[in-house]
Design a protein around this motif. Structure first.
Motif, PDB file in Angstrom:
ATOM      1  N   PRO A  23       6.723   0.353  -7.865  1.00 37.47           N
ATOM      2  CA  PRO A  23       5.530   0.502  -7.033  1.00 37.47           C
ATOM      3  C   PRO A  23       5.338  -0.692  -6.113  1.00 37.47           C
ATOM      4  CG  PRO A  23       5.074   1.078  -9.306  1.00 37.47           C
ATOM      5  CD  PRO A  23       6.438   0.463  -9.299  1.00 37.47           C
ATOM      6  N   LYS A  24       4.691  -0.456  -4.984  1.00 36.35           N
ATOM      7  CA  LYS A  24       4.440  -1.537  -4.028  1.00 36.35           C
ATOM      8  C   LYS A  24       3.642  -2.657  -4.693  1.00 36.35           C
ATOM      9  CE  LYS A  24       4.486   1.353   0.127  1.00 36.35           C
ATOM     10  NZ  LYS A  24       4.621   2.676  -0.487  1.00 36.35           N
ATOM     11  N   SER A  25       4.032  -3.874  -4.391  1.00 34.81           N
ATOM     12  CA  SER A  25       3.369  -5.031  -4.991  1.00 34.81           C
ATOM     13  C   SER A  25       1.921  -5.134  -4.534  1.00 34.81           C
ATOM     14  CB  SER A  25       4.119  -6.316  -4.618  1.00 34.81           C
ATOM     15  OG  SER A  25       3.415  -7.452  -5.063  1.00 34.81           O
ATOM     16  N   SER A  26       1.065  -5.426  -5.488  1.00 34.02           N
ATOM     17  CA  SER A  26      -0.358  -5.611  -5.163  1.00 34.02           C
ATOM     18  C   SER A  26      -0.590  -6.925  -4.434  1.00 34.02           C
ATOM     19  CB  SER A  26      -1.192  -5.578  -6.446  1.00 34.02           C
ATOM     20  OG  SER A  26      -0.765  -6.604  -7.336  1.00 34.02           O
ATOM     21  N   GLN A  27       0.453  -7.764  -4.376  1.00 33.79           N
ATOM     22  CA  GLN A  27       0.332  -9.061  -3.712  1.00 33.79           C
ATOM     23  C   GLN A  27       0.512  -8.967  -2.205  1.00 33.79           C
ATOM     24  OE1 GLN A  27       3.214 -11.545  -5.659  1.00 33.79           O
ATOM     25  NE2 GLN A  27       2.120 -11.583  -7.614  1.00 33.79           N
ATOM     26  N   LEU A  28       0.896  -7.808  -1.718  1.00 29.25           N
ATOM     27  CA  LEU A  28       1.092  -7.657  -0.280  1.00 29.25           C
ATOM     28  C   LEU A  28      -0.252  -7.645   0.434  1.00 29.25           C
ATOM     29  CD1 LEU A  28       3.880  -4.913  -0.069  1.00 29.25           C
ATOM     30  CD2 LEU A  28       4.160  -7.384   0.082  1.00 29.25           C
ATOM     31  N   SER A  29      -0.285  -8.321   1.581  1.00 30.73           N
ATOM     32  CA  SER A  29      -1.503  -8.338   2.382  1.00 30.73           C
ATOM     33  C   SER A  29      -1.685  -6.977   3.039  1.00 30.73           C
ATOM     34  CB  SER A  29      -1.403  -9.418   3.457  1.00 30.73           C
ATOM     35  OG  SER A  29      -0.407  -9.073   4.418  1.00 30.73           O
ATOM     36  N   LEU A  33       1.370  -4.438   3.979  1.00 29.89           N
ATOM     37  CA  LEU A  33       1.370  -3.119   3.366  1.00 29.89           C
ATOM     38  C   LEU A  33       1.359  -2.029   4.433  1.00 29.89           C
ATOM     39  CD1 LEU A  33       1.308  -1.681   0.647  1.00 29.89           C
ATOM     40  CD2 LEU A  33      -1.190  -1.695   0.770  1.00 29.89           C
ATOM     41  N   SER A  34       0.635  -2.272   5.511  1.00 26.24           N
ATOM     42  CA  SER A  34       0.573  -1.316   6.615  1.00 26.24           C
ATOM     43  C   SER A  34       1.941  -1.179   7.287  1.00 26.24           C
ATOM     44  CB  SER A  34      -0.477  -1.764   7.629  1.00 26.24           C
ATOM     45  OG  SER A  34      -0.477  -0.917   8.765  1.00 26.24           O
ATOM     46  N   LEU A  35       2.627  -2.308   7.502  1.00 28.13           N
ATOM     47  CA  LEU A  35       3.958  -2.282   8.116  1.00 28.13           C
ATOM     48  C   LEU A  35       4.939  -1.518   7.236  1.00 28.13           C
ATOM     49  CD1 LEU A  35       4.317  -5.948   9.489  1.00 28.13           C
ATOM     50  CD2 LEU A  35       4.050  -3.851  10.827  1.00 28.13           C
ATOM     51  N   LEU A  36       4.891  -1.782   5.935  1.00 31.26           N
ATOM     52  CA  LEU A  36       5.809  -1.114   5.010  1.00 31.26           C
ATOM     53  C   LEU A  36       5.522   0.381   4.937  1.00 31.26           C
ATOM     54  CD1 LEU A  36       8.056  -1.205   2.948  1.00 31.26           C
ATOM     55  CD2 LEU A  36       6.378  -1.881   1.213  1.00 31.26           C
ATOM     56  N   ASN A  37       4.245   0.733   4.855  1.00 34.62           N
ATOM     57  CA  ASN A  37       3.879   2.155   4.800  1.00 34.62           C
ATOM     58  C   ASN A  37       4.320   2.891   6.065  1.00 34.62           C
ATOM     59  OD1 ASN A  37       2.721   1.979   2.273  1.00 34.62           O
ATOM     60  ND2 ASN A  37       0.652   1.625   3.047  1.00 34.62           N
ATOM     61  N   ALA A  38       4.158   2.233   7.209  1.00 34.95           N
ATOM     62  CA  ALA A  38       4.549   2.852   8.478  1.00 34.95           C
ATOM     63  C   ALA A  38       6.053   3.073   8.522  1.00 34.95           C
ATOM     64  CB  ALA A  38       4.104   1.978   9.647  1.00 34.95           C
ATOM     65  N   PHE A  39       6.825   2.079   8.050  1.00 37.09           N
ATOM     66  CA  PHE A  39       8.284   2.212   8.035  1.00 37.09           C
ATOM     67  C   PHE A  39       8.703   3.363   7.124  1.00 37.09           C
ATOM     68  CE2 PHE A  39      12.376   1.480   6.029  1.00 37.09           C
ATOM     69  CZ  PHE A  39      13.199   1.276   7.129  1.00 37.09           C
ATOM     70  N   VAL A 191       8.982  -7.023   1.522  1.00 36.38           N
ATOM     71  CA  VAL A 191       8.855  -5.882   2.431  1.00 36.38           C
ATOM     72  C   VAL A 191      10.203  -5.576   3.084  1.00 36.38           C
ATOM     73  CG1 VAL A 191       7.817  -5.066   4.581  1.00 36.38           C
ATOM     74  CG2 VAL A 191       6.405  -6.251   2.881  1.00 36.38           C
ATOM     75  N   LEU A 192      10.869  -6.612   3.552  1.00 33.19           N
ATOM     76  CA  LEU A 192      12.155  -6.443   4.224  1.00 33.19           C
ATOM     77  C   LEU A 192      13.196  -5.832   3.289  1.00 33.19           C
ATOM     78  CD1 LEU A 192      14.035  -6.830   6.621  1.00 33.19           C
ATOM     79  CD2 LEU A 192      14.461  -9.167   5.831  1.00 33.19           C
ATOM     80  N   MET A 193      13.302  -6.345   2.066  1.00 36.85           N
ATOM     81  CA  MET A 193      14.307  -5.853   1.129  1.00 36.85           C
ATOM     82  C   MET A 193      14.022  -4.411   0.713  1.00 36.85           C
ATOM     83  SD  MET A 193      16.755  -7.997   0.686  1.00 36.85           S
ATOM     84  CE  MET A 193      16.581  -8.230   2.468  1.00 36.85           C
TER      85      MET A 193
END
Length: 322
Positions: A23-29, A33-39, A191-193
């Motif tokens: 699951p996505k890390s809760s530590q992401l700002s 998180l928006s950038l990752l979700n969009a990708f 996010v990149l990985m």
């Protein structure tokens, strides 16, 4: 006597590779998180576009073109994400660099192999043109020569391409190395990985479909059946109609059927040639995207003096890529 075909091999022996993502890390700002979700949303949309609308699109040249275009777009999405993350290459962990460069050098080799196969298949169009010239000559002697040339086309189209065969171990290696490097103390790196993992999964899938289609061609030709590339299958259907007419001679009844079959063969041969040309262009475009991305990364690393020694001297088809 037909040879037994190799058993079906799943692309990922461990099942759905996307289930391996935690699951996505809760530590992401919120921004990251928006950038990752969009990708990931864009990645999902590109995958959905590859679902064939009907069985006629399965492993057609048009589908393969669409798949390679989608793959090129995904790799451009990765470049865009790197820019949006504001993560300079000089700040990358060496493991991230190794992942990117290792994937890129393998993809360059695979692209070269696919290009060589497309070129080889397109060379068969010259044989088909020769066949059509003889069939349209209205000469019985030319008709028999056309039969011989058709046999040469079948042999050429079904011959083995060592470069394509060499793709299988490369793809197997990519599957075995399909993991997410552990990222510490870098939310942007996580996010990149994660994004690169998704891109790698899709890349392996599409390239595996290509390799399977091209390598299975040889096995299917040897068994007397065409069931992989739709355009080749259509040409074979025309040839099967022509063979008995050429061997038995043309009567008044068969002459019209013969002309229709020759016309149909010409139309399908042109469609195959055009499809191969178009597919070659998008494969070449993908090669350039991977190469320019690799070059940009290495140039930035050289500027910062951070090129890993393990990445120097890596070869693509016998040429040094630095």
């Amino acid at each position: 006597m037909s040879r037994p075909q190799e058993p079906h091999r799943p692309f990922f022996h461990f099942g759905n590779p996307f289930r391996m993502i935690s699951p996505k890390s809760s530590q992401l700002s919120p921004r990251l998180l928006s950038l990752l979700n969009a990708f990931e949303a864009t990645l999902s949309e590109r995958l959905l576009k590859l679902v064939p609308k009907d069985k006629d699109n399965i492993l057609s040249l048009s589908w393969m073109k669409l798949a390679m275009e989608s793959l090129s777009e995904i790799h451009c999405d990765i470049k865009k994400l790197i820019t949006e993350l504001e993560l300079p290459v000089t700040g990358w962990d060496e493991k991230w660099i190794d992942v990117y460069l290792d994937i890129s050098v393998k993809l360059l080799d695979i692209s070269i192999a696919f290009t060589s196969e497309l070129t080889r298949l397109n060379q068969g169009h010259l044989l088909l043109q020769c066949v059509l010239y003889k069939l349209e000559s209205n000469s019985p002697e030319q008709f028999m020569q056309a039969c011989s040339t058709l046999g040469s086309w079948r042999q050429h189209s079904g011959s083995k391409n060592p470069r394509v065969e060499a793709c299988r171990p490369i793809l197997d290696n990519l599957v075995e190395s399909l993991n997410l490097p552990k990222v510490k103390n870098s939310a942007k790196g996580k996010v990149l990985m994660r994004a690169m993992y998704g891109a790698k999964v899709v890349t392996i899938y599409i390239c595996s479909v290509y390799a399977a289609a091209f390598s299975e061609l040889r096995n299917i030709f040897s068994c007397g059946k065409f069931t992989v590339l739709r355009e080749l299958d259509a040409i074979d259907a025309c040839i099967k109609k022509l063979y008995p007419l050429l061997h038995d001679g043309l009567g008044t009844i068969e002459e019209e059927s013969f002309k229709n079959s020759v016309s149909d063969l010409r139309m399908k041969a042109e469609k195959l040639s055009q499809g191969l040309d178009n597919l070659s262009k998008v494969v070449d475009g993908f090669f350039k995207i991977v190469l320019t991305g690799r070059d940009a990364l290495l140039c930035n690393l050289r500027a910062g003096g951070d090129v890993p020694n393990s990445m120097l001297g890596r070869n693509v088809e016998g040429q040094v890529v630095r």
